[in-house]
Design a protein around this motif. Structure first.
Motif: not given
Lengths: 254, 503
Positions: A248, A253, B275, B277, B279, B283-290, B292-293, B385-386
């Motif tokens: 996903n 990305f 980074p 998180f 928890g 949090e691992n979805l695309p669209g969630v960034m750290t 630093n990223e 999934g975004l």
């Protein structure tokens, strides 16, 4: 430092590049990668260290990433000085004599497994290599693994990779499986080896900004823990990687 | 500098200081209103990367310096982690001796241009200022520090270094002693500067391709322009510090390699950039960034391939989780990238916001929204999934905890979903995992354990400081550690040399 000593172009998109950097050449192990920034305008890109020669102070990368880097590959030449090279990064693959090891990869994403195949063979393993594509573009990949494989199998479709894997696992006693390539393929193979209780490692190939644990783009859940491919990987126990989540993330990305 | 010169520069009893004090009465001094930092207009600055604070003019600085009462027992100095002699530099500004003012600062800090910009002065020097007791705004110490650094840097640049020969160090016993610094962030730079001034042969190793650490990859240009950091590094080069990039100590070179190459002392200042998180689900979805990223992409956004992610960065609705300085940087960067809506989501109340006041004010002026007393519970994905929304629990303030801050408690059943296209998680950092450090004890979190007064680790040659010891803290505290470590390492070498000579 960071001077290209040799470059062999296999196609518009594929080139083997030998880079002089004695510190990296000396410390590199199978599984390690480097972050390369060719010029100050380039992004930092991770490349597997395919081979290293401490005596010559050089190491080899294979640029094999598709059209995005075609212009760049075209501009490289011998004596070219690369702006920045950082490494070796990541954790090395644990090399020992496992017995029989099946190494499996997709043509495009095959590069990370090359040094592992060589090191495993040198450590006395029987190595069965499954290479899913065999075209002129990937012939250099085959040439890199052929001398270190007891058997090489190749197929033309992704599904067939799984079939080959299944056949090998049925025909002989396999002690370890190592794979790299597209996430759906790795997921399918992980399921296949899980059912047969064969230890399986995957080598992940992820987008990274810094390669030293800052950006977190390469994060992946392994056994419920959040790991960073750049510092904890790139090798993980495939039976514990959350491939669905990985897939996903990768869909969205660059 | 001789002791007499130095004494004349900093002593409150020197003739010029006494004369200066008599020039205006306390009443006249306190009647001057606190200077207002010239800022770029919010509507304009939010469309570019230019620095927001424009810096004081000479007249503004001199007038502000007049406000300082030159207290006999200055409270400001006690609050400064590196003990800058604040009244001495300010009084030199008042008498328009800006070069001397920089000399005073240089006795204790190598990064005045940086600290003047990013220190939380309201919690440190300005917090200790006597004006607070008079219910008046404190002397703008940070602005003055920045003025002194910038004035002299610009002078250097225009004069094109007429006296370009670097100050030659007197040959010393120490010039033969090689010192390695791991990491070129504020702590490593402070340490390197102090050791070089003492005459040691100092080399700074940096993993990334530019020097400055978090000052470069983390803090955006509109707060701290890169050329300011580069100028400070250039200054260190002129006093003999060597800089080596693309070298990850522990990987490219091992600690044994360093010892083999003759390095006798090692200062580890690798920072905390891993980074953290919360928890929570999604949090691992695309669209969630750290953080630093996001900030690395922003700071290096000129690169074409990161540009492919411009679609990701130019999000319409951006939620920034957390309210520290990093969160303010992220939310302000989002506005500059064209966010339609950029908000801070923070679980405590407005008055508990830990970021610098100035940053909070700037963020508000630029249009950032503040959703305080809301805590993320989950990130929600759309059918592709975004990231689609962030689910927030409304909080209220409970009893104050040991730190005096009120503990936020959830308001039962009060949960809302806020639609967002991008979430930037800025809830802190963990230490960068130190790599193959020999015989060095670490805490459970991965911080290097050191003796707090000497910054010495459990391994005799290795000292450490900054965020790798403290966890994520501030630039000035990191610098303070560097100076402390330099002092104790230098004393250790002096001791050895003394003993050797006696033999």
């Amino acid at each position: 430092m960071n001077i290209i000593r040799k470059i062999v172009r296999h196609s518009e998109y594929t080139a083997e590049v030998v880079i002089e950097n004695p510190s990296i050449a000396r410390s590199a192990r199978a599984g390690h990668f480097v972050m390369v920034r060719f010029t100050p305008d380039c992004p930092r890109i991770p490349f597997t260290i395919v081979d290293a020669s401490p005596a010559d102070g050089t190491f080899t990368i294979i640029i094999h990433k598709g059209a995005r880097l075609a212009d760049l590959i075209g501009s490289l030449h011998e004596d070219y000085r690369i702006g920045d090279v950082l490494g070796p990064l990541g954790q090395a693959f644990e090399i020992r004599n496992y017995g029989t090891v099946v190494c499996c990869g997709d043509g495009v994403g095959f590069v990370p497994i090359i040094p592992v195949i060589r090191a495993l063979k040198q450590a006395g393993n029987r190595v069965v290599t499954i290479l899913s594509e065999f075209t002129s573009e990937t012939s250099c990949l085959r040439a890199n693994v052929e001398p270190y494989s007891d058997v090489i199998l190749h197929s033309s479709e992704e599904a067939a990779t799984l079939e080959l894997m299944d056949r090998v696992l049925t025909e002989e006693k396999v002690d370890l499986t190592v794979m790299t390539g597209p996430t759906p393929m790795m997921k399918a193979i992980a399921e296949c080896t899980r059912a047969r209780q064969i230890p399986t490692r995957c080598i992940l190939n992820m987008v990274m900004l810094d390669g030293v644990g800052l950006c977190g783009i390469c994060r992946v859940m392994v056994d419920g823990k959040r790991m960073l491919t750049c510092i904890d990987g790139p090798v993980f126990d495939a039976h514990h990687v959350d491939f669905d989540q990985l897939q996903n993330r990768q869909r969205h990305f660059v | 500098m001789t002791t007499i010169e130095e004494n004349n520069l900093i002593s409150r009893d020197s003739e010029w200081r006494e004369e200066l004090r008599k020039r205006f009465t306390t009443k006249e001094r306190t009647a001057v209103p606190r200077v207002k930092m010239p800022e770029m207009d919010a509507a304009y600055r939010v469309r570019c990367d230019d620095e927001v604070n424009q810096g004081l003019s000479t007249e503004q600085a001199v007038l502000e310096a007049r406000r300082c009462l030159d207290c006999p027992d200055p409270g400001c100095m006690k609050e400064c982690p590196v003990s800058n002699n604040i009244p001495a530099f300010i009084k030199n500004v008042e008498r328009r001796n800006f070069g001397e003012a920089l000399k005073v600062l240089s006795l204790t800090t190598v990064l005045p241009a940086v600290c003047g910009r990013v220190c939380p002065q309201e919690k440190q020097c300005e917090h200790g200022c006597i004006y607070n007791k008079m219910k008046k705004p404190p002397v703008a110490i940070g602005h003055l520090e920045r003025f002194v650094a910038d004035y002299n840097r610009e002078l250097d640049e225009t004069v094109a270094r007429q006296s370009s020969a670097p100050a030659v160090q007197a040959p010393s016993y120490f010039a033969a002693i090689k010192i390695a610094v791991v990491g070129s962030g504020p702590s490593g730079l402070a340490f390197a500067g102090d050791m070089a001034k003492r005459g040691y042969d100092v080399t700074v190793f940096e993993a990334l391709d530019c020097f400055g650490g978090v000052l470069k990859y983390g803090i955006p240009q509109f707060c701290l322009p890169n050329h300011v950091v580069d100028a400070e590094i250039e200054k260190l080069r002129t006093i003999g510090v060597k800089f080596v990039k693309d070298t990850f100590v522990g990987k490219t070179l091992s600690y044994d390699d360093l010892q083999e190459q003759g390095f006798k002392g090692i200062y580890v200042a690798t920072g905390a950039g891993k980074p953290r998180f919360m928890g929570i689900p999604g949090e691992n979805l695309p669209g969630v960034m750290t953080a630093n990223e996001y900030l690395i992409r922003v700071n290096f956004s000129q690169h074409e391939i990161y540009g492919q992610n411009v679609a990701t960065l130019k999000q319409k609705r951006v939620a920034v989780i957390g309210a520290g300085n990093t969160a303010m940087d992220a939310v302000r960067a989002a506005l500059r990238l064209g966010a339609e809506k950029a908000m801070i989501i923070y679980r405590r109340g407005e008055s508990e916001i830990p970021a610098r006041q100035e940053e909070v004010r700037h963020a508000k002026e630029e249009g950032a929204e503040f959703l305080t007393l809301h805590n993320p519970l989950e990130y929600i994905a759309d059918e592709n999934g975004l990231l689609k929304a962030v689910r927030l629990q409304r909080m209220e303030l409970g009893e104050p905890d040991e730190s005096g801050r009120c503990t936020p408690v959830p308001v039962e059943g009060d949960i809302i979903d806020v639609e967002v296209d991008l979430a930037v998680v800025c809830v802190g950092f963990l230490p960068n995992p130190p790599v193959s450090l020999p015989d060095v004890d670490l805490s459970r979190n991965g911080n290097i354990l050191v003796d707090g007064s000497s910054m010495k680790s459990s391994s005799p040659e290795i000292y450490a400081g900054g965020d790798i010891v403290r966890g994520a803290a501030t630039v000035i505290l990191a610098m303070g550690d560097g100076r402390k470590a330099a002092k104790s390492m230098a004393e250790a070498f002096e001791e050895i040399i003394r003993n050797t000579r006696l033999d």
